[in-house]
Write a protein that holds these residues in place. Structure first.
Motif, PDB file in Angstrom:
ATOM      1  N   ILE A  31      -0.171  -3.611  -8.890  1.00  0.00           N
ATOM      2  CA  ILE A  31      -0.093  -2.143  -8.785  1.00  0.00           C
ATOM      3  C   ILE A  31       0.223  -1.628 -10.181  1.00  0.00           C
TER       4      ILE A  31
ATOM      5  N   SER B   5       0.824  -1.211   0.000  1.00  0.00           N
ATOM      6  CA  SER B   5       0.000   0.000   0.000  1.00  0.00           C
ATOM      7  C   SER B   5       0.858   1.260   0.000  1.00  0.00           C
TER       8      SER B   5
ATOM      9  N   GLU C 241       2.955  10.102  -9.896  1.00  0.00           N
ATOM     10  CA  GLU C 241       2.181  10.362 -11.116  1.00  0.00           C
ATOM     11  C   GLU C 241       1.694  11.807 -11.157  1.00  0.00           C
ATOM     12  N   ASN C 242       1.368  12.347  -9.996  1.00  0.00           N
ATOM     13  CA  ASN C 242       0.837  13.699  -9.932  1.00  0.00           C
ATOM     14  C   ASN C 242       1.917  14.765  -9.769  1.00  0.00           C
TER      15      ASN C 242
ATOM     16  N   GLU D 253       2.278   1.732  -3.526  1.00  0.00           N
ATOM     17  CA  GLU D 253       1.266   2.296  -4.428  1.00  0.00           C
ATOM     18  C   GLU D 253       1.054   3.779  -4.154  1.00  0.00           C
ATOM     19  N   SER D 254       1.027   4.163  -2.873  1.00  0.00           N
ATOM     20  CA  SER D 254       0.829   5.574  -2.526  1.00  0.00           C
ATOM     21  C   SER D 254       1.960   6.444  -3.074  1.00  0.00           C
TER      22      SER D 254
ATOM     23  N   ARG E 259       1.531   6.752  -6.863  1.00  0.00           N
ATOM     24  CA  ARG E 259       0.436   7.653  -7.206  1.00  0.00           C
ATOM     25  C   ARG E 259       0.849   9.109  -6.997  1.00  0.00           C
TER      26      ARG E 259
ATOM     27  N   VAL F 116      -0.284   1.161 -13.575  1.00  0.00           N
ATOM     28  CA  VAL F 116      -0.339   2.578 -13.903  1.00  0.00           C
ATOM     29  C   VAL F 116      -1.797   3.031 -13.920  1.00  0.00           C
ATOM     30  N   SER F 117      -2.050   4.260 -13.456  1.00  0.00           N
ATOM     31  CA  SER F 117      -3.418   4.780 -13.397  1.00  0.00           C
ATOM     32  C   SER F 117      -3.986   4.956 -14.799  1.00  0.00           C
TER      33      SER F 117
ATOM     34  N   TRP G 289       3.945   0.589 -16.569  1.00  0.00           N
ATOM     35  CA  TRP G 289       4.549   1.822 -16.054  1.00  0.00           C
ATOM     36  C   TRP G 289       5.594   2.366 -17.040  1.00  0.00           C
TER      37      TRP G 289
ATOM     38  N   ALA H 104       2.714  11.091   0.192  1.00  0.00           N
ATOM     39  CA  ALA H 104       2.045   9.785   0.282  1.00  0.00           C
ATOM     40  C   ALA H 104       1.763   9.369   1.719  1.00  0.00           C
TER      41      ALA H 104
ATOM     42  N   ILE I  52      -4.417   9.082 -15.813  1.00  0.00           N
ATOM     43  CA  ILE I  52      -3.330  10.063 -15.710  1.00  0.00           C
ATOM     44  C   ILE I  52      -2.412   9.925 -16.922  1.00  0.00           C
TER      45      ILE I  52
END
Length: 386
Positions: free
Chosen positions: A376, A213, A223-224, A216-217, A220, A378-379, A285, A316, A382
């Motif tokens: 896990i 977890s 990504e942003n 993943e955080s 993420r 890629v979003s 990814w 995160a 995004i």
């Protein structure tokens, strides 16, 4: 020399008088026949038994000594007394007999060792280890001839230093041992003072890793906030490549069509090339966030990477980054998912077997947790901001 020495009677006619004595025949020693004589059979047999015992304990050299040599040894022991051994005196004598052009200081031997390692093409990280593990010892004895350094000098230095663990102390001793062996090989010393010291027993601790977890955080957040970080993070987490190898990888090493990452000899830790599998989620990814030409490095170097990583961890909500976190996390979840220590070791580039890997990582994560980890991805929504 099972039959020797032999005892036999010797008869001689001396001016009409028969003389009898007893010969102790030791056979050939160093190519020459050696004999001794005693007036009676009893004395000859006693001496033969004494020689057999000496030979059994010390070999041929024990009975090859002449009477003059034995007396010289006796006189030497008498002069030395009980506080100094004859071996130490010989070692000291041999050390000062080294030719003047072979007399080197600790500092100069260290410089030669580092130069030799660079000539052999050792990685700079390995050379740095050689320098830092016993830096204070070299500074303390820098101007002393290396052959004068004793076991006591090394013992005192090890005792006075404060080590965080027995493993750290063992590593310092291991590198110092390499240093003295190098000095002997070059002819600057005759003996390694590490030989009589006991190395501490290594202890092993369970490796720390990040929860799926948390991984993943972090991804993420990247990504942003820092999409340029993603290729290096993803390869670290899902391919387990060493950080120092990651720093040298280029996009030309990533073969997405073959689902392989090539770790070239000049990149690999031990100079042995290998191919690392690109998992399905890693492929996603890298496809999304691949950037640059084939010769470009994959991501920011250590200092910039660590600064941005701290930013991502804060975003995160992850408070701790364990030592070698990405590689340990990969190993934990890879072994849990595939339940094959050999396969995990192969991907990691381990060359020393699977026993320790199996002992350390087995059971740290469940198969269910591992399945979530390898999913896990890629979003969806995004886009690549590079």
């Amino acid at each position: 020399m099972k039959q020797w020495p032999r005892v036999r009677c010797r008869q001689r006619n001396c001016a009409g008088v028969l003389k009898v004595d007893w010969c102790i025949d030791l056979g050939k020693i160093s190519g020459k026949r050696v004999t001794e004589f005693r007036p009676t059979k009893t004395e000859a047999l006693d001496r033969a038994m004494e020689i057999r015992n000496d030979y059994k304990e010390m070999g041929e050299s024990a009975v090859a000594l002449t009477a003059e040599q034995k007396m010289a040894a006796v006189r030497a022991f008498q002069r030395l007394g009980e506080t100094i051994s004859l071996d130490k005196v010989v070692d000291l004598y041999l050390s000062v007999q080294i030719h003047s052009d072979k007399i080197k200081t600790v500092g100069s031997v260290q410089e030669e060792l580092i130069a030799s390692q660079r000539t052999k093409g050792l990685r700079e990280t390995s050379i740095s280890e050689t320098i830092c593990r016993y830096r204070k010892f070299v500074a303390l004895h820098e101007k002393r001839p290396v052959q004068e350094v004793t076991e006591t000098d090394v013992f005192n230095w090890l005792t006075q230093n404060k080590y965080t663990s027995q493993n750290t102390k063992a590593n310092a001793m291991r590198y110092l041992n390499i240093f003295f062996n190098f000095a002997i090989k070059r002819g600057y010393a005759t003996r390694n003072p590490m030989e009589s010291l006991d190395f501490p027993r290594r202890t092993y601790v369970m490796p720390e890793y990040l929860q799926g977890s948390d991984v993943e955080s972090i991804l993420r957040a990247a990504e942003n906030l820092a999409p340029a970080m993603i290729p290096k993070l993803a390869i670290g987490f899902f391919a387990g490549i060493r950080p120092e190898e990651l720093n040298k990888l280029t996009w030309g090493d990533v073969k997405l069509e073959a689902l392989l990452i090539t770790v070239r000899p000049e990149v690999a830790k031990c100079g042995v090339p290998r191919h690392v599998t690109i998992s399905p989620n890693l492929a996603g990814w890298l496809t999304r966030y691949r950037s640059g030409e084939s010769g470009d490095l994959i991501g920011p170097q250590t200092k910039a990477f660590n600064l941005k990583r701290s930013m991502l961890m804060k975003a995160a909500g992850v408070s701790k980054w364990p030592h070698d976190a990405m590689r340990h996390t990969f190993a934990t979840y890879h072994l849990a998912a595939f339940e094959d220590a050999g396969k995990t070791a192969f991907e990691l580039g381990h060359t020393n077997g699977v026993r320790l890997l199996y002992q350390h990582y087995r059971g740290l994560a469940t198969k269910t947790e591992a399945e979530r980890y390898w999913n896990i991805n890629v979003s969806e929504g995004i886009r690549n901001k590079n």
